[in-house]
Design a protein around this motif. Structure first.
Motif, PDB file in Angstrom:
ATOM      1  N   GLY A 183     -56.294   8.058  -7.314  1.00  0.00           N
ATOM      2  CA  GLY A 183     -55.358   7.151  -7.953  1.00  0.00           C
ATOM      3  C   GLY A 183     -54.431   6.497  -6.953  1.00  0.00           C
ATOM      4  N   ILE A 184     -53.985   5.295  -7.263  1.00  0.00           N
ATOM      5  CA  ILE A 184     -53.153   4.511  -6.361  1.00  0.00           C
ATOM      6  C   ILE A 184     -51.682   4.699  -6.713  1.00  0.00           C
ATOM      7  CG2 ILE A 184     -52.723   2.223  -5.419  1.00  0.00           C
ATOM      8  CD1 ILE A 184     -55.553   3.296  -4.966  1.00  0.00           C
ATOM      9  N   THR A 185     -50.865   4.985  -5.705  1.00  0.00           N
ATOM     10  CA  THR A 185     -49.420   5.084  -5.881  1.00  0.00           C
ATOM     11  C   THR A 185     -48.769   3.806  -5.392  1.00  0.00           C
ATOM     12  OG1 THR A 185     -49.505   7.471  -5.516  1.00  0.00           O
ATOM     13  CG2 THR A 185     -47.355   6.400  -5.308  1.00  0.00           C
ATOM     14  N   ALA A 186     -47.876   3.266  -6.188  1.00  0.00           N
ATOM     15  CA  ALA A 186     -47.216   2.016  -5.827  1.00  0.00           C
ATOM     16  C   ALA A 186     -46.464   2.168  -4.503  1.00  0.00           C
ATOM     17  CB  ALA A 186     -46.258   1.582  -6.929  1.00  0.00           C
ATOM     18  N   SER A 187     -46.558   1.163  -3.645  1.00  0.00           N
ATOM     19  CA  SER A 187     -45.909   1.203  -2.341  1.00  0.00           C
ATOM     20  C   SER A 187     -44.438   0.834  -2.464  1.00  0.00           C
ATOM     21  CB  SER A 187     -46.596   0.215  -1.387  1.00  0.00           C
ATOM     22  OG  SER A 187     -45.824   0.021  -0.236  1.00  0.00           O
ATOM     23  N   GLU A 188     -43.584   1.601  -1.780  1.00  0.00           N
ATOM     24  CA  GLU A 188     -42.157   1.296  -1.757  1.00  0.00           C
ATOM     25  C   GLU A 188     -41.906  -0.042  -1.072  1.00  0.00           C
ATOM     26  OE1 GLU A 188     -37.949   3.460  -0.459  1.00  0.00           O
ATOM     27  OE2 GLU A 188     -39.838   4.084   0.445  1.00  0.00           O
ATOM     28  N   ALA A 189     -42.692  -0.328  -0.046  1.00  0.00           N
ATOM     29  CA  ALA A 189     -42.519  -1.583   0.685  1.00  0.00           C
ATOM     30  C   ALA A 189     -42.827  -2.781  -0.192  1.00  0.00           C
ATOM     31  CB  ALA A 189     -43.402  -1.591   1.932  1.00  0.00           C
ATOM     32  N   GLU A 190     -43.829  -2.648  -1.051  1.00  0.00           N
ATOM     33  CA  GLU A 190     -44.178  -3.750  -1.945  1.00  0.00           C
ATOM     34  C   GLU A 190     -42.991  -4.107  -2.836  1.00  0.00           C
ATOM     35  OE1 GLU A 190     -46.903  -5.458  -1.887  1.00  0.00           O
ATOM     36  OE2 GLU A 190     -48.197  -4.222  -0.633  1.00  0.00           O
ATOM     37  N   LYS A 191     -42.310  -3.082  -3.340  1.00  0.00           N
ATOM     38  CA  LYS A 191     -41.200  -3.308  -4.260  1.00  0.00           C
ATOM     39  C   LYS A 191     -39.967  -3.830  -3.548  1.00  0.00           C
ATOM     40  CE  LYS A 191     -41.466   0.928  -5.784  1.00  0.00           C
ATOM     41  NZ  LYS A 191     -41.177   2.185  -6.531  1.00  0.00           N
ATOM     42  N   LYS A 192     -39.809  -3.480  -2.250  1.00  0.00           N
ATOM     43  CA  LYS A 192     -38.592  -3.824  -1.530  1.00  0.00           C
ATOM     44  C   LYS A 192     -38.765  -4.989  -0.565  1.00  0.00           C
ATOM     45  CE  LYS A 192     -36.227   0.628  -1.752  1.00  0.00           C
ATOM     46  NZ  LYS A 192     -35.511   1.663  -0.980  1.00  0.00           N
ATOM     47  N   LEU A 193     -39.922  -5.634  -0.601  1.00  0.00           N
ATOM     48  CA  LEU A 193     -40.196  -6.719   0.336  1.00  0.00           C
ATOM     49  C   LEU A 193     -39.080  -7.755   0.351  1.00  0.00           C
ATOM     50  CD1 LEU A 193     -42.203  -8.257   2.242  1.00  0.00           C
ATOM     51  CD2 LEU A 193     -43.007  -9.418   0.191  1.00  0.00           C
ATOM     52  N   VAL A 194     -38.752  -8.274  -0.815  1.00  0.00           N
ATOM     53  CA  VAL A 194     -37.757  -9.345  -0.893  1.00  0.00           C
ATOM     54  C   VAL A 194     -36.381  -8.838  -0.495  1.00  0.00           C
ATOM     55  CG1 VAL A 194     -36.550 -10.918  -2.448  1.00  0.00           C
ATOM     56  CG2 VAL A 194     -39.036 -10.655  -2.614  1.00  0.00           C
ATOM     57  N   ASP A 195     -35.968  -7.710  -1.040  1.00  0.00           N
ATOM     58  CA  ASP A 195     -34.625  -7.187  -0.764  1.00  0.00           C
ATOM     59  C   ASP A 195     -34.383  -6.954   0.716  1.00  0.00           C
ATOM     60  OD1 ASP A 195     -34.002  -7.256  -3.423  1.00  0.00           O
ATOM     61  OD2 ASP A 195     -34.456  -5.140  -3.783  1.00  0.00           O
ATOM     62  N   GLU A 196     -35.373  -6.397   1.414  1.00  0.00           N
ATOM     63  CA  GLU A 196     -35.182  -6.068   2.823  1.00  0.00           C
ATOM     64  C   GLU A 196     -35.270  -7.296   3.725  1.00  0.00           C
ATOM     65  OE1 GLU A 196     -34.171  -3.212   4.012  1.00  0.00           O
ATOM     66  OE2 GLU A 196     -34.088  -2.454   1.953  1.00  0.00           O
ATOM     67  N   TYR A 197     -36.220  -8.190   3.447  1.00  0.00           N
ATOM     68  CA  TYR A 197     -36.374  -9.345   4.324  1.00  0.00           C
ATOM     69  C   TYR A 197     -35.295 -10.403   4.103  1.00  0.00           C
ATOM     70  CZ  TYR A 197     -40.698  -7.967   6.624  1.00  0.00           C
ATOM     71  OH  TYR A 197     -41.614  -7.323   7.422  1.00  0.00           O
ATOM     72  N   LYS A 198     -34.621 -10.361   2.975  1.00  0.00           N
ATOM     73  CA  LYS A 198     -33.486 -11.265   2.775  1.00  0.00           C
ATOM     74  C   LYS A 198     -32.364 -10.973   3.758  1.00  0.00           C
ATOM     75  CE  LYS A 198     -31.910 -11.735  -1.395  1.00  0.00           C
ATOM     76  NZ  LYS A 198     -31.555 -11.382  -2.799  1.00  0.00           N
ATOM     77  N   LYS A 199     -32.331  -9.761   4.294  1.00  0.00           N
ATOM     78  CA  LYS A 199     -31.291  -9.371   5.250  1.00  0.00           C
ATOM     79  C   LYS A 199     -31.646  -9.769   6.685  1.00  0.00           C
ATOM     80  CE  LYS A 199     -30.628  -5.197   2.442  1.00  0.00           C
ATOM     81  NZ  LYS A 199     -30.746  -3.713   2.457  1.00  0.00           N
ATOM     82  N   VAL A 200     -32.862 -10.262   6.877  1.00  0.00           N
ATOM     83  CA  VAL A 200     -33.344 -10.579   8.222  1.00  0.00           C
ATOM     84  C   VAL A 200     -33.128 -12.060   8.510  1.00  0.00           C
ATOM     85  CG1 VAL A 200     -35.375 -10.627   9.725  1.00  0.00           C
ATOM     86  CG2 VAL A 200     -35.066  -8.744   8.097  1.00  0.00           C
ATOM     87  N   PRO A 201     -32.527 -12.413   9.654  1.00  0.00           N
ATOM     88  CA  PRO A 201     -32.337 -13.828   9.997  1.00  0.00           C
ATOM     89  C   PRO A 201     -33.656 -14.593   9.989  1.00  0.00           C
ATOM     90  CG  PRO A 201     -31.094 -12.439  11.484  1.00  0.00           C
ATOM     91  CD  PRO A 201     -31.961 -11.512  10.675  1.00  0.00           C
ATOM     92  N   LEU A 202     -33.596 -15.842   9.557  1.00  0.00           N
ATOM     93  CA  LEU A 202     -34.796 -16.665   9.477  1.00  0.00           C
ATOM     94  C   LEU A 202     -35.482 -16.802  10.831  1.00  0.00           C
ATOM     95  CD1 LEU A 202     -33.836 -19.536   7.007  1.00  0.00           C
ATOM     96  CD2 LEU A 202     -35.747 -17.943   6.776  1.00  0.00           C
TER      97      LEU A 202
END
Length: 290
Positions: free
Chosen positions: A234-253
């Motif tokens: 069975g596949i477990t949802a990735s934490e990175a998938e869920k947090k992609l937007v939240d974390e990369y919004k903190k990174v300078p363009l």
């Protein structure tokens, strides 16, 4: 449908290799990353596992396949000493690999190595953290002591932006990345997947996408003729998938665009779109140029 999709992905590799002027001949192939190729000689399979693309599960699954036939350990292509033996396997086996959207893979690596507050984090902070804090923080002048599970040193708490700066500042200095990585392991957890998988030299028969693992993993096992022996769990949802937007919004363009340069070949060869990922990040809210 999957057969058609596989044809499309293989065509993307073909066009990408041509665009990037990477030869498709094994004559130009470096065996630097052959250690990632798992050999299943009974079924004539070569599977290239890539860190942070469900690699632990794939290694366990192929280990189970080996045990079924009373062999001992997973056998890698590097176990074959003679170059002609390796080349024979590369030319005659069906070859498969799973890849992942590059920015999501990098974030998954960061979570697992720098955010677990345990022995793994201490090791990776020693592996790269001392270089990062020396370059991007004030007040650090010498490497910390070698960490261990009983260490009382405070965690460095490397930020995601700091780690990205370290990678992108050393894009053309892989010797620095390798030298620091050699302290406790390799750099393959964040090296481009195109570097590890060498899709221009290794002509894959199947290229799976991590994002569709629940459907593509069973299909691949069927394609390779081993689904009657092993099944993907069975596949477990990735934490990175869920947090992609939240974390990369903190990174300078500017760092995001530098990451695109670093992973450019991944985007060209594996059918992912940096612009689509960037749009998803930006349109979710204002990017924080911290």
């Amino acid at each position: 449908m999957m057969k058609i999709e596989q044809q499309r992905r293989l065509q993307i590799v073909e066009k990408g290799c041509e665009k990037l002027t990477i030869p498709r001949s094994l004559a130009n192939f470096s065996d630097q990353y052959l250690s990632h190729l798992i050999v299943e000689s009974r079924y004539k399979i070569l599977f290239n596992y890539i860190p942070k693309v469900s690699c632990t599960m794939w290694k366990e699954l192929f280990d189970q396949l080996h045990r079924t036939h009373l062999t001992f350990n997973i056998r890698f292509l590097t176990d074959l000493i003679k170059p002609e033996s390796r080349r024979f396997q590369l030319e005659t086996c069906r070859k498969a690999v799973f890849v992942r959207e590059p920015l999501t893979r990098l974030l998954s690596m960061y979570f697992s190595k720098f955010c677990n507050y345990g022995e793994v984090q201490r090791l990776w902070e020693y592996k790269y953290g001392w270089l990062i804090v020396q370059n991007y923080r004030e007040g650090y002048h010498s490497p910390p002591e070698i960490p261990n599970k009983d260490s009382q040193q405070p965690f460095m708490n490397i930020t995601f932006s700091e780690f990205i700066r370290f990678i992108t500042d050393n894009i053309n200095k892989e010797d620095i990345l390798r030298e620091s990585g050699s302290r406790v392991g390799g750099t393959d957890h964040f090296l481009p997947q195109s570097t590890i998988a060498s899709p221009c030299a290794i002509h894959y028969d199947f290229i799976g996408h991590f994002e569709n693992l629940s459907t593509e993993a069973p299909y691949m096992l069927n394609f390779l003729g081993v689904d009657h022996i092993v099944q993907y769990p069975g596949i477990t949802a990735s934490e990175a998938e869920k947090k992609l937007v939240d974390e990369y919004k903190k990174v300078p363009l500017e760092l995001l665009y530098k990451l695109e340069q670093y992973y450019h070949a991944d985007y060209e060869l594996f059918g992912y779109s940096f612009n689509d990922t960037l749009k998803r990040i930006i349109t979710s809210g204002n990017n924080d140029d911290n």
